[in-house]
Design a protein around this motif. Structure first.
Motif, mmCIF file in Angstrom:
data_model
loop_
_atom_site.group_PDB
_atom_site.id
_atom_site.type_symbol
_atom_site.label_atom_id
_atom_site.label_comp_id
_atom_site.label_asym_id
_atom_site.label_seq_id
_atom_site.Cartn_x
_atom_site.Cartn_y
_atom_site.Cartn_z
ATOM 1 N N SER A 1 0.835 -1.194 0.000
ATOM 2 C CA SER A 1 0.000 0.000 0.000
ATOM 3 C C SER A 1 0.873 1.250 0.000
ATOM 4 C CB SER A 1 -0.909 -0.002 1.229
ATOM 5 O OG SER A 1 -1.800 1.089 1.180
ATOM 6 N N GLU A 2 0.594 2.141 -0.946
ATOM 7 C CA GLU A 2 1.312 3.405 -1.078
ATOM 8 C C GLU A 2 2.825 3.194 -1.050
ATOM 9 O OE1 GLU A 2 -0.257 6.496 1.435
ATOM 10 O OE2 GLU A 2 -2.310 5.789 1.132
ATOM 11 N N ALA A 3 3.278 2.249 -1.859
ATOM 12 C CA ALA A 3 4.699 1.889 -1.892
ATOM 13 C C ALA A 3 5.271 2.086 -3.286
ATOM 14 C CB ALA A 3 4.873 0.433 -1.471
ATOM 15 N N ILE B 1 -2.081 -7.743 -3.634
ATOM 16 C CA ILE B 1 -2.828 -6.498 -3.811
ATOM 17 C C ILE B 1 -1.827 -5.346 -3.807
ATOM 18 C CG2 ILE B 1 -4.514 -4.903 -2.810
ATOM 19 C CD1 ILE B 1 -5.824 -7.386 -1.488
ATOM 20 N N PHE B 2 -1.886 -4.525 -4.858
ATOM 21 C CA PHE B 2 -1.133 -3.284 -4.906
ATOM 22 C C PHE B 2 -2.148 -2.154 -4.813
ATOM 23 C CE2 PHE B 2 1.636 -6.185 -7.319
ATOM 24 C CZ PHE B 2 2.833 -6.009 -6.630
ATOM 25 N N THR C 1 3.399 2.839 -6.914
ATOM 26 C CA THR C 1 4.104 3.165 -8.143
ATOM 27 C C THR C 1 5.097 2.040 -8.383
ATOM 28 O OG1 THR C 1 5.733 4.452 -6.914
ATOM 29 C CG2 THR C 1 3.909 5.663 -7.889
ATOM 30 N N PHE C 2 5.364 1.775 -9.628
ATOM 31 C CA PHE C 2 6.268 0.685 -9.982
ATOM 32 C C PHE C 2 7.553 1.267 -10.537
ATOM 33 C CE2 PHE C 2 1.951 -1.005 -10.364
ATOM 34 C CZ PHE C 2 2.031 -2.019 -9.433
ATOM 35 N N THR D 1 -4.518 -7.819 -7.746
ATOM 36 C CA THR D 1 -5.349 -6.619 -7.667
ATOM 37 C C THR D 1 -4.454 -5.405 -7.783
ATOM 38 O OG1 THR D 1 -6.940 -7.738 -6.223
ATOM 39 C CG2 THR D 1 -7.004 -5.332 -6.254
ATOM 40 N N LEU D 2 -4.778 -4.534 -8.727
ATOM 41 C CA LEU D 2 -4.066 -3.272 -8.932
ATOM 42 C C LEU D 2 -5.081 -2.153 -8.726
ATOM 43 C CD1 LEU D 2 -2.302 -4.384 -12.213
ATOM 44 C CD2 LEU D 2 -1.169 -4.078 -10.003
#
Length: 129
Positions: free
Chosen positions: A20-22, A40-41, A45-46, A66-67
């Protein structure tokens, strides 16, 4: 490493692995996600999106991805088309906001190439299939 033990325990119990928020790197995927059945993301940001997406597509146990509120768009869907294990894909926003969804008609065509996919949820996509 304590965080590794927690991750393995979560995976063993069947709970999804949540980011989360990573800022997610290829190392995060290869090291933390390799045994996960569900990831789950949320608002992530990737870093080097293509490499992260390619790594996700190689995870042999990953069945559910899950995106949510991640601007991953076409590139991640392009790489996920190579996944041999993904059965459920949930992409989009928490609400009905198509600008933040990042999914185009081209991305949907890539998703359609995932032969074993049983469930697809796209929230915030305004096209009609």
């Amino acid at each position: 490493n304590r965080s590794r033990i927690v991750i393995l325990r979560m995976i063993t119990l069947g709970a999804p692995l949540v980011f989360s928020e990573a800022s997610v790197t290829i190392e995060d995927v290869l090291n933390s996600c390799r045994f996960a059945f569900s990831i789950i993301f949320h608002k992530c940001t990737f870093m080097s999106c293509k490499l992260v997406a390619k790594a996700l597509s190689t995870l042999k146990n990953l069945e559910t991805l899950t995106l949510r509120d991640c601007s991953s768009g076409d590139l991640i869907c392009f790489e996920l088309r190579n996944s041999k294990s993904l059965r459920r894909l949930h992409v989009g926003t928490g609400g009905d906001n198509s600008e933040r969804c990042g999914i185009t008609e081209q991305a949907v065509s890539y998703i359609a190439m995932i032969e074993q996919l049983e469930e697809l949820k796209i929230v915030g996509w305004s096209q009609i299939i």
